[in-house]
Write an enzyme that holds these catalytic residues in place. Sequence first.
Site, PDB file in Angstrom:
ATOM      1  N   ASN A 235      76.060  56.529  35.248  1.00 26.70           N
ATOM      2  CA  ASN A 235      75.747  56.067  36.622  1.00 26.70           C
ATOM      3  C   ASN A 235      74.681  55.210  36.712  1.00 26.70           C
ATOM      4  O   ASN A 235      73.578  55.665  37.173  1.00 26.70           O
ATOM      5  CB  ASN A 235      75.694  57.307  37.328  1.00 26.70           C
ATOM      6  CG  ASN A 235      75.825  57.035  38.776  1.00 26.70           C
ATOM      7  OD1 ASN A 235      76.090  55.861  39.444  1.00 26.70           O
ATOM      8  ND2 ASN A 235      75.691  58.175  39.596  1.00 26.70           N
TER       9      ASN A 235
ATOM     10  N   ASP B 126      74.052  52.281  37.930  1.00 27.01           N
ATOM     11  CA  ASP B 126      73.889  51.341  39.141  1.00 27.01           C
ATOM     12  C   ASP B 126      72.863  51.747  39.843  1.00 27.01           C
ATOM     13  O   ASP B 126      72.313  52.871  39.614  1.00 27.01           O
ATOM     14  CB  ASP B 126      75.165  50.584  39.662  1.00 27.01           C
ATOM     15  CG  ASP B 126      75.670  51.723  40.390  1.00 27.01           C
ATOM     16  OD1 ASP B 126      75.412  53.046  40.222  1.00 27.01           O
ATOM     17  OD2 ASP B 126      76.596  51.553  41.394  1.00 27.01           O
TER      18      ASP B 126
ATOM     19  N   ASP C 212      78.177  56.366  45.565  1.00 28.33           N
ATOM     20  CA  ASP C 212      77.686  57.157  44.297  1.00 28.33           C
ATOM     21  C   ASP C 212      78.672  58.135  43.734  1.00 28.33           C
ATOM     22  O   ASP C 212      78.827  58.006  42.632  1.00 28.33           O
ATOM     23  CB  ASP C 212      76.484  57.845  44.670  1.00 28.33           C
ATOM     24  CG  ASP C 212      75.428  57.984  43.729  1.00 28.33           C
ATOM     25  OD1 ASP C 212      75.702  57.242  42.557  1.00 28.33           O
ATOM     26  OD2 ASP C 212      74.368  58.927  43.841  1.00 28.33           O
TER      27      ASP C 212
ATOM     28  N   ASP D  59      68.821  34.407  26.742  1.00 24.67           N
ATOM     29  CA  ASP D  59      68.141  35.403  25.906  1.00 24.67           C
ATOM     30  C   ASP D  59      67.538  36.605  26.520  1.00 24.67           C
ATOM     31  O   ASP D  59      67.382  37.515  25.944  1.00 24.67           O
ATOM     32  CB  ASP D  59      66.685  34.566  25.499  1.00 24.67           C
ATOM     33  CG  ASP D  59      67.056  33.399  24.333  1.00 24.67           C
ATOM     34  OD1 ASP D  59      68.142  33.466  23.878  1.00 24.67           O
ATOM     35  OD2 ASP D  59      66.021  32.400  24.201  1.00 24.67           O
ATOM     36  N   GLU D  60      67.302  36.554  28.096  1.00 24.64           N
ATOM     37  CA  GLU D  60      67.084  37.747  28.713  1.00 24.64           C
ATOM     38  C   GLU D  60      67.903  38.728  28.651  1.00 24.64           C
ATOM     39  O   GLU D  60      67.693  39.927  28.856  1.00 24.64           O
ATOM     40  CB  GLU D  60      66.398  37.074  30.177  1.00 24.64           C
ATOM     41  CG  GLU D  60      66.047  38.273  31.106  1.00 24.64           C
ATOM     42  CD  GLU D  60      64.798  39.102  30.441  1.00 24.64           C
ATOM     43  OE1 GLU D  60      64.550  40.204  30.389  1.00 24.64           O
ATOM     44  OE2 GLU D  60      63.949  38.553  29.480  1.00 24.64           O
TER      45      GLU D  60
ATOM     46  N   SER E 133      67.611  42.525  27.408  1.00 24.22           N
ATOM     47  CA  SER E 133      66.992  42.312  26.173  1.00 24.22           C
ATOM     48  C   SER E 133      65.602  42.773  25.971  1.00 24.22           C
ATOM     49  O   SER E 133      64.840  42.806  27.320  1.00 24.22           O
ATOM     50  CB  SER E 133      66.985  40.939  25.649  1.00 24.22           C
ATOM     51  OG  SER E 133      65.919  40.260  26.093  1.00 24.22           O
TER      52      SER E 133
ATOM     53  N   ARG F 110      59.651  38.349  28.721  1.00 27.43           N
ATOM     54  CA  ARG F 110      58.736  37.427  29.003  1.00 27.43           C
ATOM     55  C   ARG F 110      58.847  37.103  30.304  1.00 27.43           C
ATOM     56  O   ARG F 110      59.038  38.056  31.145  1.00 27.43           O
ATOM     57  CB  ARG F 110      59.341  36.093  28.301  1.00 27.43           C
ATOM     58  CG  ARG F 110      58.795  36.301  26.577  1.00 27.43           C
ATOM     59  CD  ARG F 110      59.500  35.351  25.523  1.00 27.43           C
ATOM     60  NE  ARG F 110      59.069  34.025  25.856  1.00 27.43           N
ATOM     61  CZ  ARG F 110      59.796  33.071  25.235  1.00 27.43           C
ATOM     62  NH1 ARG F 110      60.561  33.205  24.141  1.00 27.43           N
ATOM     63  NH2 ARG F 110      59.142  31.765  25.458  1.00 27.43           N
TER      64      ARG F 110
ATOM     65  N   PHE G 292      68.996  37.741  23.413  1.00 30.36           N
ATOM     66  CA  PHE G 292      70.131  37.675  23.487  1.00 30.36           C
ATOM     67  C   PHE G 292      71.186  36.460  23.019  1.00 30.36           C
ATOM     68  O   PHE G 292      72.364  36.302  23.526  1.00 30.36           O
ATOM     69  CB  PHE G 292      70.726  38.568  24.800  1.00 30.36           C
ATOM     70  CG  PHE G 292      70.567  39.947  24.492  1.00 30.36           C
ATOM     71  CD1 PHE G 292      70.100  40.468  23.173  1.00 30.36           C
ATOM     72  CD2 PHE G 292      70.702  40.905  25.470  1.00 30.36           C
ATOM     73  CE1 PHE G 292      69.804  41.839  23.256  1.00 30.36           C
ATOM     74  CE2 PHE G 292      70.391  42.213  25.396  1.00 30.36           C
ATOM     75  CZ  PHE G 292      69.945  42.600  24.196  1.00 30.36           C
TER      76      PHE G 292
ATOM     77  N   HIS H 272      69.280  32.031  16.677  1.00 31.81           N
ATOM     78  CA  HIS H 272      70.253  32.324  17.318  1.00 31.81           C
ATOM     79  C   HIS H 272      71.784  32.060  16.933  1.00 31.81           C
ATOM     80  O   HIS H 272      71.760  30.598  16.681  1.00 31.81           O
ATOM     81  CB  HIS H 272      70.100  32.164  18.908  1.00 31.81           C
ATOM     82  CG  HIS H 272      68.861  32.980  19.289  1.00 31.81           C
ATOM     83  ND1 HIS H 272      68.272  32.716  20.815  1.00 31.81           N
ATOM     84  CD2 HIS H 272      68.078  33.694  18.801  1.00 31.81           C
ATOM     85  CE1 HIS H 272      67.207  33.257  20.692  1.00 31.81           C
ATOM     86  NE2 HIS H 272      67.185  33.951  19.600  1.00 31.81           N
TER      87      HIS H 272
ATOM     88  N   ASP I 196      74.042  31.363  18.881  1.00 29.54           N
ATOM     89  CA  ASP I 196      74.749  30.381  19.619  1.00 29.54           C
ATOM     90  C   ASP I 196      74.097  28.915  19.556  1.00 29.54           C
ATOM     91  O   ASP I 196      74.792  27.882  20.070  1.00 29.54           O
ATOM     92  CB  ASP I 196      74.267  30.806  21.240  1.00 29.54           C
ATOM     93  CG  ASP I 196      72.896  30.503  21.664  1.00 29.54           C
ATOM     94  OD1 ASP I 196      71.944  30.438  20.610  1.00 29.54           O
ATOM     95  OD2 ASP I 196      72.644  30.646  22.713  1.00 29.54           O
TER      96      ASP I 196
ATOM     97  N   CYS J  94      71.694  28.206  26.335  1.00 32.48           N
ATOM     98  CA  CYS J  94      70.397  29.016  26.263  1.00 32.48           C
ATOM     99  C   CYS J  94      69.871  29.141  27.563  1.00 32.48           C
ATOM    100  O   CYS J  94      69.055  30.064  28.008  1.00 32.48           O
ATOM    101  CB  CYS J  94      69.416  28.307  25.362  1.00 32.48           C
ATOM    102  SG  CYS J  94      69.926  28.141  23.588  1.00 32.48           S
TER     103      CYS J  94
END
Length: 666
Positions: free
Chosen positions: A153, A155, A176, A350-351, A370, A374, A407, A471, A473, A648
Amino acid sequence: MAQGAVIHVAPEQPTHAVCVVGTATPLDVRGSAPKGYTTFGITASPGVIVDVIHGPPVKKSTMGASKWPLDPELEVTLQVKAASSRTDDEKVRVSYYGPKTSPVQALIYITGVELSLSADVTRTGRVKPAQAGKDQSTWTWGPGGRGAILLVNCDKEDPQASGMDFEDDKILDNKDLQDMSPMTLSTKTPKDFFEKYQLVLEVPKAKMNRVRVFRATRGKLPSRYKVALGPQQFSYCLELPGGQHSTDFYVEGLAFPDADFKGLIPLTISLLDKSNPELPEALVFQDSVTFRVAPWIMTPNTQPPQEVYVCRVSDNEDFLKSLATLTKKAKCKLTVCPEEENIDDQWMQDEMEIGYIQAPHKTLPVVFDSPRDRGLKDFPVKRVMGPNFGYVTRKLYMSELTGLDAFGNLEVSPPVTVRGKEYPLGRILIGNSGYSSSESRDMHQALQDFLSAQQVQAPVRLFSDWLFVGHVDEFLSFVPARDKQGFRLLLSSPRACYQLFQELQSQGHGEATLFEGLKRKRQTINEILSNKKLRDQNAYVESCIDWNRAVLKRELGLAEGDIIDIPQLFKLAGNSRGNSKAQAFFPNMVNMLVLGKYLGIPKPFGPIIDGHCCLEEEVRSHLEPLGLHCTFINDFYTYHVYNGEVHCGTNVRRKPFTFKWWHMVP
């Protein structure tokens, strides 16, 4: 499997026992036999079924009753047909016989009760009454599999809440409640039954931190749901009235499968005899329902897009306009993270990675945040997670991280079949070092463990440490195709680029230049082809990509016809440790945004031949016959010069698979 306690008979006094409807209860006839007795007979009232497992009877009397020898192989079980209306209303009589002794009788008084713990073990989205004798404790995969499914659960139904819904012990509202799996305890007993017996719901202590169970009381208000099981609470005593009664529970997952948790959680109901206060409670009956926590599932480029995410930074206004046009064509939503929220961190890919979790009754998108943390670190928490949008992360120390933990280094293939083994949800692709050294980089083991533990998209490890950023990608992508395979794998290819340039040179276009229209030193085709250092560097890059090509063909079951080579050159540059790593020489076209049949491809600024970029035309010639539409987007100064491209800088939420993950066999 449901189990009842063994009933021991006593010739010297009556025995009182409880039998649960639908469960065969063992009756110990041989162990209680008086000395010198060799056979027995058994009779029962109409509400009891007696089953004797033995050879043929020794002798049948004139009354029609059978006798069986008291041999070691003897097994006797009792089953009641229905719940008793009053205590001890069914009877079983055992008669013992010996060659030189008078018959001896033992009497057993039976109380029949109905007791069942029901969940959606048939995976229809609805709880059906448990079938008598059906094993609910074993969880099985496949189209004919059985076993209940549980969602984490994760969310946040209340936007003002500080964390995910499972981080508190409350049910906020019916929304919920819909994120939880229902479970029902049904009982039917004599009115006074629970004066001497106790029901206890429990979870193994080792798993109590992975699950929470709420008990519903009267009404539907959130305050009417009380915590029964969960962290610090592994058992729950039920105070129930006699007669016919139904108790509803709602179960939520608190943790995803991981290296130390396979995702299976058994919930057990135990019936205890507490009739003698001078003795410990005795176990009379036990039944279990096993839940599996739904895995986090990634979606490949072949799934339809629903929403695109991108950052606004100081100099990417034209990029955003191009992206807005593309998303409009693809009919998907565009969400832009403002400058003040991304702090000049434009690397949306990436995030985070957006996937989903699914149970028969509910599907929920879930963002995997991830650990890079940053400028965009708050975006998944504050702007993505919310009502009906879940969140998961793996917190790691910054000192442990490398660029391979972002990521852009996490992709997933479309569905494939490999040597007869089906992967209906595709396979996860991650980049690592090709070999270990003091300088090598790998995706953190905690991330790899999490991805492997989901089971349904078995990861493939590729070699990406040769790249400056590192990466996957940067050298591969997938696009949809209108044929039986359903997709093509795109691979960056220096070889294809050199072949194209050599062909153009032979046609008299050797003076055509790259980077036309940019504030950058132009280079002609002739200059590039004569640059031995660049050729040597790209031969090395080609060897790295060829290594991955072989891995991808083997692990995804691909043939050469399933692969398209995208012309691309690289150059080597020293990283912070002084090691040579590969960067894209011109914008890396394989690092594209795939929105159905619409592709947002980095504009390569290749040589112009007859008014057209030869690199763009080459890519169009491969992709447009597949029914794809190529849009080349200028990302040179906003992304390319910082070692990234269109993919990216964007992220996509896609439609979940129609295939149900529980139908596969990992």
